[in-house]
Design a protein around this motif. Sequence first.
Motif, PDB file in Angstrom:
ATOM      1  N   UNK A  22       0.870  -1.181   0.000  1.00 39.02           N
ATOM      2  CA  UNK A  22       0.000   0.000   0.000  1.00 39.02           C
ATOM      3  C   UNK A  22       0.902   1.225   0.000  1.00 39.02           C
ATOM      4  N   UNK A  23       0.383   2.327  -0.511  1.00 40.71           N
ATOM      5  CA  UNK A  23       1.168   3.550  -0.664  1.00 40.71           C
ATOM      6  C   UNK A  23       0.522   4.683   0.123  1.00 40.71           C
ATOM      7  N   UNK A  24       1.336   5.416   0.886  1.00 41.20           N
ATOM      8  CA  UNK A  24       0.837   6.590   1.604  1.00 41.20           C
ATOM      9  C   UNK A  24       1.468   7.848   1.018  1.00 41.20           C
ATOM     10  N   UNK A  25       0.640   8.836   0.679  1.00 38.72           N
ATOM     11  CA  UNK A  25       1.176  10.056   0.048  1.00 38.72           C
ATOM     12  C   UNK A  25       2.094  10.842   0.983  1.00 38.72           C
ATOM     13  N   UNK A  26       3.134  11.403   0.414  1.00 39.15           N
ATOM     14  CA  UNK A  26       3.986  12.393   1.063  1.00 39.15           C
ATOM     15  C   UNK A  26       3.769  13.681   0.280  1.00 39.15           C
ATOM     16  N   UNK A  27       3.186  14.673   0.929  1.00 37.83           N
ATOM     17  CA  UNK A  27       2.571  15.797   0.223  1.00 37.83           C
ATOM     18  C   UNK A  27       3.418  17.058   0.311  1.00 37.83           C
ATOM     19  N   UNK A  28       3.623  17.676  -0.841  1.00 39.38           N
ATOM     20  CA  UNK A  28       4.235  19.005  -0.923  1.00 39.38           C
ATOM     21  C   UNK A  28       3.136  20.014  -0.617  1.00 39.38           C
ATOM     22  N   UNK A  29       3.143  20.537   0.597  1.00 38.16           N
ATOM     23  CA  UNK A  29       2.059  21.401   1.056  1.00 38.16           C
ATOM     24  C   UNK A  29       2.056  22.751   0.361  1.00 38.16           C
ATOM     25  N   UNK A 216      -4.257  16.147  12.578  1.00 37.18           N
ATOM     26  CA  UNK A 216      -5.221  17.181  12.918  1.00 37.18           C
ATOM     27  C   UNK A 216      -4.862  18.498  12.221  1.00 37.18           C
ATOM     28  N   UNK A 217      -5.868  19.368  12.108  1.00 38.11           N
ATOM     29  CA  UNK A 217      -5.628  20.680  11.513  1.00 38.11           C
ATOM     30  C   UNK A 217      -4.709  21.512  12.390  1.00 38.11           C
ATOM     31  N   UNK A 218      -4.794  21.347  13.707  1.00 33.81           N
ATOM     32  CA  UNK A 218      -3.897  22.083  14.592  1.00 33.81           C
ATOM     33  C   UNK A 218      -2.445  21.741  14.323  1.00 33.81           C
ATOM     34  N   UNK A 219      -2.162  20.450  14.134  1.00 35.24           N
ATOM     35  CA  UNK A 219      -0.798  20.024  13.821  1.00 35.24           C
ATOM     36  C   UNK A 219      -0.355  20.557  12.457  1.00 35.24           C
ATOM     37  N   UNK A 220      -1.243  20.481  11.477  1.00 36.97           N
ATOM     38  CA  UNK A 220      -0.899  20.950  10.135  1.00 36.97           C
ATOM     39  C   UNK A 220      -0.615  22.441  10.129  1.00 36.97           C
ATOM     40  N   UNK A 231       4.611  17.076   4.209  1.00 37.73           N
ATOM     41  CA  UNK A 231       3.969  16.374   5.306  1.00 37.73           C
ATOM     42  C   UNK A 231       3.405  15.031   4.892  1.00 37.73           C
ATOM     43  N   UNK A 232       3.153  14.208   5.902  1.00 38.97           N
ATOM     44  CA  UNK A 232       2.607  12.874   5.706  1.00 38.97           C
ATOM     45  C   UNK A 232       1.754  12.544   6.906  1.00 38.97           C
ATOM     46  N   UNK A 233       0.636  11.881   6.688  1.00 43.21           N
ATOM     47  CA  UNK A 233      -0.224  11.509   7.805  1.00 43.21           C
ATOM     48  C   UNK A 233      -1.645  11.278   7.350  1.00 43.21           C
ATOM     49  N   UNK A 234      -2.459  10.724   8.241  1.00 43.28           N
ATOM     50  CA  UNK A 234      -3.831  10.364   7.893  1.00 43.28           C
ATOM     51  C   UNK A 234      -4.658  11.570   7.466  1.00 43.28           C
ATOM     52  N   UNK A 235      -4.346  12.758   7.976  1.00 41.93           N
ATOM     53  CA  UNK A 235      -5.098  13.948   7.567  1.00 41.93           C
ATOM     54  C   UNK A 235      -4.929  14.221   6.079  1.00 41.93           C
ATOM     55  N   UNK A 236      -3.766  13.887   5.540  1.00 40.70           N
ATOM     56  CA  UNK A 236      -3.456  14.158   4.134  1.00 40.70           C
ATOM     57  C   UNK A 236      -3.765  12.978   3.217  1.00 40.70           C
ATOM     58  N   UNK A 237      -3.666  11.778   3.737  1.00 42.89           N
ATOM     59  CA  UNK A 237      -3.945  10.605   2.920  1.00 42.89           C
ATOM     60  C   UNK A 237      -3.540   9.335   3.642  1.00 42.89           C
ATOM     61  N   UNK A 238      -4.390   8.321   3.589  1.00 43.45           N
ATOM     62  CA  UNK A 238      -4.121   7.058   4.259  1.00 43.45           C
ATOM     63  C   UNK A 238      -3.459   6.066   3.303  1.00 43.45           C
ATOM     64  N   UNK A 239      -2.747   5.076   3.839  1.00 42.40           N
ATOM     65  CA  UNK A 239      -2.145   4.055   2.982  1.00 42.40           C
ATOM     66  C   UNK A 239      -3.226   3.247   2.256  1.00 42.40           C
ATOM     67  N   UNK A 240      -3.099   3.183   0.945  1.00 37.83           N
ATOM     68  CA  UNK A 240      -4.036   2.446   0.110  1.00 37.83           C
ATOM     69  C   UNK A 240      -3.291   1.872  -1.091  1.00 37.83           C
ATOM     70  N   UNK A 241      -3.823   0.819  -1.707  1.00 40.44           N
ATOM     71  CA  UNK A 241      -3.191   0.312  -2.932  1.00 40.44           C
ATOM     72  C   UNK A 241      -3.151   1.367  -4.032  1.00 40.44           C
ATOM     73  N   UNK A 242      -4.245   2.127  -4.178  1.00 39.85           N
ATOM     74  CA  UNK A 242      -4.301   3.232  -5.133  1.00 39.85           C
ATOM     75  C   UNK A 242      -4.517   4.512  -4.324  1.00 39.85           C
ATOM     76  N   UNK A 243      -3.441   5.178  -3.931  1.00 43.63           N
ATOM     77  CA  UNK A 243      -3.553   6.258  -2.945  1.00 43.63           C
ATOM     78  C   UNK A 243      -4.107   7.547  -3.539  1.00 43.63           C
TER      79      UNK A 243
END
Length: 264
Positions: A22-29, A216-220, A231-243
């Motif tokens: 599964x792939x979890x996004x790493x996001x350029x904020x 959480x939005x506070x953390x972001x 950033x990386x985390x459930x707020x931005x995207x969860x691990x999925x086969x097709x993320x």
Amino acid sequence: MAPHLLQRSLDDLISKEAIHTVLQPIVDLSRNRALGYEALTRGAPGHLLQRPDLMFQAAHQFDRIPDLELLCIRTAVNHFSGCGKPGLLFLNVCPQSLLNYAEEISGLTLRLQQLGMQPADVVLEISERFPIENTNQFLTLLGHLKELGYHIAIDDLGSGYSGLKLWSEVRPDFVKIDRHFIDRIDQDPVKQAFVTSVVHLCEQLQCEVIAEGIETMGELNLIRSLGIHIGQGFLLGKPQPQPAFMVPLHQPELPASTGKGLDQ
């Protein structure tokens, strides 16, 4: 669980390659796009070692970490190439596995090329949770990997054995701050001070900092205010086969008089 049963289950999982990625996004904020995706491994549904924590605990117990990680890497590369996602592929590997399978690097590079990828498309995440037994040999190998074009990241910064020493020796392209320091960082001045120091070091050493475990939005909002752009985390995207990923719109904090933050 009986040790013989656990070992047989692990041997079965590795020999039958009973895992998937599964792939979890790493996001350029700052650009609202995926910089890349971290490959995470799961066992086949219904397998005794379906959960990754149990899988790797068993591999550690029976000295099969290098075998399991090599399988995970092969599976992740094949899956990522089939997804057609733009960006970097982040692969987790412990230092000893890299040393044990140094001769496999040429095979990995060839496989990437066969799938239309290059070493420059891959980030090798080296966790500081594991000790490095032969530092000189390890650093020589990392130098060779960099020459081939691979990117290097230090994972879990602040969680383990090496810390700043590993950082200074490896000279990574990315530093991933352990999720412990991101969890409720908006409510913890000590964590804010630690992360601020990491950001300043990254600026001096010309590497990118990645905040892990944003939920959480506070953390972001807080990590953005500290100058962290990835950033990386459930707020931005969860691990999925097709993320998929989403960057929530900036939300102001609630007034202090309410006594509650947005993440509570």
